[in-house]
Write an enzyme that holds these catalytic residues in place. Structure first.
Site, PDB file in Angstrom:
ATOM      1  NE  ARG A 237      -3.988  -2.014   2.046  1.00  0.00           N
ATOM      2  CZ  ARG A 237      -3.775  -3.069   2.832  1.00  0.00           C
ATOM      3  NH1 ARG A 237      -2.777  -3.053   3.701  1.00  0.00           N
ATOM      4  NH2 ARG A 237      -4.573  -4.106   2.767  1.00  0.00           N
TER       5      ARG A 237
ATOM      6  CE  LYS B 110      -0.365  14.349 -13.652  1.00  0.00           C
ATOM      7  NZ  LYS B 110      -0.690  14.850 -14.997  1.00  0.00           N
TER       8      LYS B 110
ATOM      9  CD  GLU C 171       7.933  18.534 -21.573  1.00  0.00           C
ATOM     10  OE1 GLU C 171       7.194  19.451 -21.164  1.00  0.00           O
ATOM     11  OE2 GLU C 171       7.499  17.518 -22.161  1.00  0.00           O
TER      12      GLU C 171
ATOM     13  CE  LYS D  16       5.345  18.526 -13.623  1.00  0.00           C
ATOM     14  NZ  LYS D  16       5.525  17.149 -14.053  1.00  0.00           N
TER      15      LYS D  16
ATOM     16  CD  GLU E 103      -4.674  29.419  -7.887  1.00  0.00           C
ATOM     17  OE1 GLU E 103      -4.728  29.689  -9.093  1.00  0.00           O
ATOM     18  OE2 GLU E 103      -3.827  29.858  -7.128  1.00  0.00           O
TER      19      GLU E 103
ATOM     20  NE  ARG F 164       0.215  17.931 -12.478  1.00  0.00           N
ATOM     21  CZ  ARG F 164       0.749  17.172 -11.531  1.00  0.00           C
ATOM     22  NH1 ARG F 164       0.250  17.144 -10.332  1.00  0.00           N
ATOM     23  NH2 ARG F 164       1.782  16.418 -11.788  1.00  0.00           N
TER      24      ARG F 164
ATOM     25  CG  ASN G 248      -1.776  19.589 -20.666  1.00  0.00           C
ATOM     26  OD1 ASN G 248      -0.913  18.718 -20.571  1.00  0.00           O
ATOM     27  ND2 ASN G 248      -2.946  19.509 -20.062  1.00  0.00           N
TER      28      ASN G 248
ATOM     29  CG  HIS H 274       2.270  18.738 -23.833  1.00  0.00           C
ATOM     30  ND1 HIS H 274       3.143  19.778 -23.611  1.00  0.00           N
ATOM     31  CD2 HIS H 274       2.908  17.625 -23.356  1.00  0.00           C
ATOM     32  CE1 HIS H 274       4.242  19.315 -23.018  1.00  0.00           C
ATOM     33  NE2 HIS H 274       4.126  18.017 -22.859  1.00  0.00           N
TER      34      HIS H 274
ATOM     35  CG  HIS I  35       0.203  14.611 -26.545  1.00  0.00           C
ATOM     36  ND1 HIS I  35      -0.470  15.080 -25.435  1.00  0.00           N
ATOM     37  CD2 HIS I  35       1.357  14.056 -26.083  1.00  0.00           C
ATOM     38  CE1 HIS I  35       0.267  14.837 -24.358  1.00  0.00           C
ATOM     39  NE2 HIS I  35       1.367  14.222 -24.723  1.00  0.00           N
TER      40      HIS I  35
ATOM     41  CG  HIS J 209       7.018  14.101 -25.007  1.00  0.00           C
ATOM     42  ND1 HIS J 209       5.674  14.130 -25.325  1.00  0.00           N
ATOM     43  CD2 HIS J 209       7.183  14.959 -23.963  1.00  0.00           C
ATOM     44  CE1 HIS J 209       5.060  14.959 -24.486  1.00  0.00           C
ATOM     45  NE2 HIS J 209       5.953  15.476 -23.658  1.00  0.00           N
TER      46      HIS J 209
HETATM   47  N1  LIG Z   1       5.441  11.365 -14.256  1.00  0.00           N
HETATM   48  C1  LIG Z   1       5.488  12.457 -14.991  1.00  0.00           C
HETATM   49  O1  LIG Z   1       5.075  13.536 -14.574  1.00  0.00           O
HETATM   50  C2  LIG Z   1       6.073  12.370 -16.353  1.00  0.00           C
HETATM   51  C3  LIG Z   1       6.422  13.550 -17.058  1.00  0.00           C
HETATM   52  C4  LIG Z   1       7.021  13.423 -18.304  1.00  0.00           C
HETATM   53  C5  LIG Z   1       7.266  12.175 -18.852  1.00  0.00           C
HETATM   54  N2  LIG Z   1       6.891  11.063 -18.155  1.00  0.00           N
HETATM   55  C6  LIG Z   1       7.136   9.714 -18.715  1.00  0.00           C
HETATM   56  O2  LIG Z   1       8.534   9.572 -18.916  1.00  0.00           O
HETATM   57  C7  LIG Z   1       8.754   8.655 -19.984  1.00  0.00           C
HETATM   58  C8  LIG Z   1       9.762   9.268 -20.928  1.00  0.00           C
HETATM   59  O3  LIG Z   1      10.933   9.545 -20.200  1.00  0.00           O
HETATM   60  P1  LIG Z   1      12.357   9.635 -20.876  1.00  0.00           P
HETATM   61  O4  LIG Z   1      12.274  10.565 -22.025  1.00  0.00           O
HETATM   62  O5  LIG Z   1      13.310   9.893 -19.800  1.00  0.00           O
HETATM   63  O6  LIG Z   1      12.533   8.182 -21.545  1.00  0.00           O
HETATM   64  P2  LIG Z   1      13.183   6.812 -21.027  1.00  0.00           P
HETATM   65  O7  LIG Z   1      13.141   6.670 -19.582  1.00  0.00           O
HETATM   66  O8  LIG Z   1      12.559   5.747 -21.849  1.00  0.00           O
HETATM   67  O9  LIG Z   1      14.717   6.990 -21.483  1.00  0.00           O
HETATM   68  C9  LIG Z   1      15.013   7.175 -22.862  1.00  0.00           C
HETATM   69  C10 LIG Z   1      16.241   6.349 -23.286  1.00  0.00           C
HETATM   70  O10 LIG Z   1      17.407   6.905 -22.722  1.00  0.00           O
HETATM   71  C11 LIG Z   1      18.195   5.896 -22.101  1.00  0.00           C
HETATM   72  N3  LIG Z   1      18.911   6.581 -21.018  1.00  0.00           N
HETATM   73  C12 LIG Z   1      18.394   7.071 -19.870  1.00  0.00           C
HETATM   74  N4  LIG Z   1      19.326   7.717 -19.183  1.00  0.00           N
HETATM   75  C13 LIG Z   1      20.466   7.632 -19.894  1.00  0.00           C
HETATM   76  C14 LIG Z   1      21.783   8.122 -19.705  1.00  0.00           C
HETATM   77  N5  LIG Z   1      22.100   8.876 -18.655  1.00  0.00           N
HETATM   78  N6  LIG Z   1      22.719   7.829 -20.623  1.00  0.00           N
HETATM   79  C15 LIG Z   1      22.389   7.104 -21.724  1.00  0.00           C
HETATM   80  N7  LIG Z   1      21.160   6.649 -21.982  1.00  0.00           N
HETATM   81  C16 LIG Z   1      20.215   6.902 -21.066  1.00  0.00           C
HETATM   82  C17 LIG Z   1      17.211   4.857 -21.679  1.00  0.00           C
HETATM   83  O11 LIG Z   1      17.812   3.603 -21.546  1.00  0.00           O
HETATM   84  C18 LIG Z   1      16.200   4.896 -22.811  1.00  0.00           C
HETATM   85  O12 LIG Z   1      16.641   4.089 -23.874  1.00  0.00           O
HETATM   86  C19 LIG Z   1       7.418   8.377 -20.608  1.00  0.00           C
HETATM   87  O13 LIG Z   1       6.960   7.120 -20.166  1.00  0.00           O
HETATM   88  C20 LIG Z   1       6.523   9.482 -20.066  1.00  0.00           C
HETATM   89  O14 LIG Z   1       5.174   9.085 -19.973  1.00  0.00           O
HETATM   90  C21 LIG Z   1       6.331  11.145 -16.935  1.00  0.00           C
HETATM   91 ZN   LIG Z   2       5.631  16.771 -22.056  1.00  0.00          ZN
END
Ligand SMILES: NC(=O)c1ccc[n+]([C@@H]2O[C@H](COP(=O)([O-])OP(=O)(O)OC[C@H]3O[C@@H](n4cnc5c(N)ncnc54)[C@H](O)[C@@H]3O)[C@@H](O)[C@H]2O)c1
Ligand SMILES: [Zn+2]
Length: 359
Positions: free
Chosen positions: A118, A140, A182, A224, A234, A238, A242, A245, A249, A261
């Site tokens: 939990r 998130k 971003e 952020k 409020e 948030r 977007n 986006h 998207h 992205h």
């Molecule tokens: N929770 C949130 O608020 C939030 C916000 C934005 C994005 N996200 C999520 O994050 C994900 C995308 O994140 P991302 O862009 O970091 O992608 P990712 O975590 O898939 O990493 C992208 C690639 O980079 C490689 N990598 C990571 N760190 C590295 C490093 N230091 N050196 C070499 N390679 C490295 C990874 O192995 C992967 O192949 C999505 O699933 C998205 O939905 C979440």
């Molecule tokens: Zn984004």
């Protein structure tokens, strides 16, 4: 080193940013009383590059669970295997999870931490710029479902976030640059001075100069955090996150994920600004300034290939930001002042998309 304090849902935590801050991880863990055991949930690719130096100071050594790199690991199946690993290691209520990798593993490992027994505490060690400046703030966590991205999820705040800029050095240039999308967004919606700072430091940012990178990450986390903290009071504030986006998207979807992205967000911001200018809401000089910065940081200003504008319009209409058939947009009125509008027509979207078609 820079620190940013985030106070959400009555739980305050600190984000540590800087070269070598991984060395603080052991003291961060020691500062979380009652954690007898630590499990690291790591992206397999990142683990090969950085695991050893990140866990070096942890005593006793942690249990390490890795998942294959890539978005397909943000799945129920991968989460299931991680629960098996936690059970085998007998990770208990007071214990701790550390996530190591980009946003994928942050979301997955954070969700597993949110649901194991939990909810147990977790510390994030983000290794991509996207994860450092976006995913690490806000709490998130989640998984994808075959029916759509992030359909399964929970809010779960980390106990601390440790962003070591040394670890970002191995990030491929294209992934690093994509994360800057971003950063431009945060400045555009909240902080004109930060946009000017990015303009003055564009070359140093692109070159990942340590001090500049530390400052860039810390300021993004502050922005952020300010938005999500105010959103607790409020509702819907948030939504300004977007910005860029909606069309972003749609472009991501129509180009079948050929673009990162952050690249799509950059294009989405240029298109949204075009729309705002056409409405007389935004001054053309501001739109030009943002587009110029996007280009200088190495992000695309136009689509890599022509897309059917109607297809983009169609995807925008299917977006979750549509209510009662109207597409909701975040538009800029001026730098730092976003506005939500709910009456955007298909013709306006079409004209905005034409502005980012290849020359
Ligand atoms: N929770 C949130 O608020 C939030 C916000 C934005 C994005 N996200 C999520 O994050 C994900 C995308 O994140 P991302 O862009 O970091 O992608 P990712 O975590 O898939 O990493 C992208 C690639 O980079 C490689 N990598 C990571 N760190 C590295 C490093 N230091 N050196 C070499 N390679 C490295 C990874 O192995 C992967 O192949 C999505 O699933 C998205 O939905 C979440
Ligand atoms: Zn984004």
């Amino acid at each position: 080193m820079r620190t940013v304090s985030v106070d959400l849902q009555g739980r305050e935590y600190t984000i540590y940013v800087g070269a070598g801050v991984r060395e603080r991880l052991a003291s961060v863990v020691a500062g979380l009383p009652g954690a007898h055991q630590v499990a690291v949930i790591a992206d397999g690719h990142v683990a090969k590059l950085h695991l050893e130096k990140v866990v070096a100071g942890l005593d006793p050594p942690p249990t390490v669970l890795t998942v294959p790199p890539g978005e397909s690991s943000k799945s129920r199946e991968a989460a299931g295997r991680l629960y098996d690993g936690l059970a085998e290691a007998r990770i208990e209520r007071g214990d701790l999870i550390i996530t190591l990798g980009g946003g994928m593993v942050g979301d997955l490992g954070g969700f597993v931490a949110a649901t194991w027994l939990r909810g147990i505490r977790f510390v994030q060690v983000p290794t991509t710029l996207e994860a450092a400046i976006d995913a690490s703030v806000g709490g998130k966590t989640g998984l994808n479902h075959p029916a759509g991205k992030n359909l399964i999820g929970a809010f779960h705040q980390p106990s601390a976030v440790v962003i070591d800029t040394d670890l970002l050095a191995t990030l491929p240039q294209r992934d690093y640059t994509a994360g800057l999308g971003e950063s431009v967004k945060h400045a555009a919606i909240r902080d004109a001075a930060f946009l000017a700072w990015q303009e003055s430091n564009a070359e140093a940012i692109a070159a990942r100069e340590q001090d500049v990178l530390t400052e860039l990450i810390a300021r993004n986390c502050e922005i952020k955090a300010a938005v999500v903290i105010r959103d607790e009071r409020e509702q819907n504030l948030r939504a300004v996150l977007n910005f860029g986006h909606t069309i972003g998207h749609a472009v991501e979807h129509v180009l079948e994920y050929d673009l990162r992205h952050g690249e799509c967000v950059a294009l989405g911001m240029i298109a949204a600004n075009e729309l705002a200018c056409a409405r007389g809401l935004l001054d053309r000089s501001v739109a030009d300034r943002i587009a110029r910065l996007i280009g200088r940081l190495g992000l695309p200003r136009r689509l890599p290939r022509a897309v059917d504008t109607r297809e983009i319009v169609e995807v925008c209409r299917m977006d979750k930001k549509v209510r009662a058939g109207r597409v909701h947009f975040v538009l800029l009125r001026e730098l730092g002042t976003p506005e939500r509008v709910g009456d955007v027509s298909e013709e306006e979207i079409g004209a905005a998309v034409r502005a980012i078609q290849p020359a």
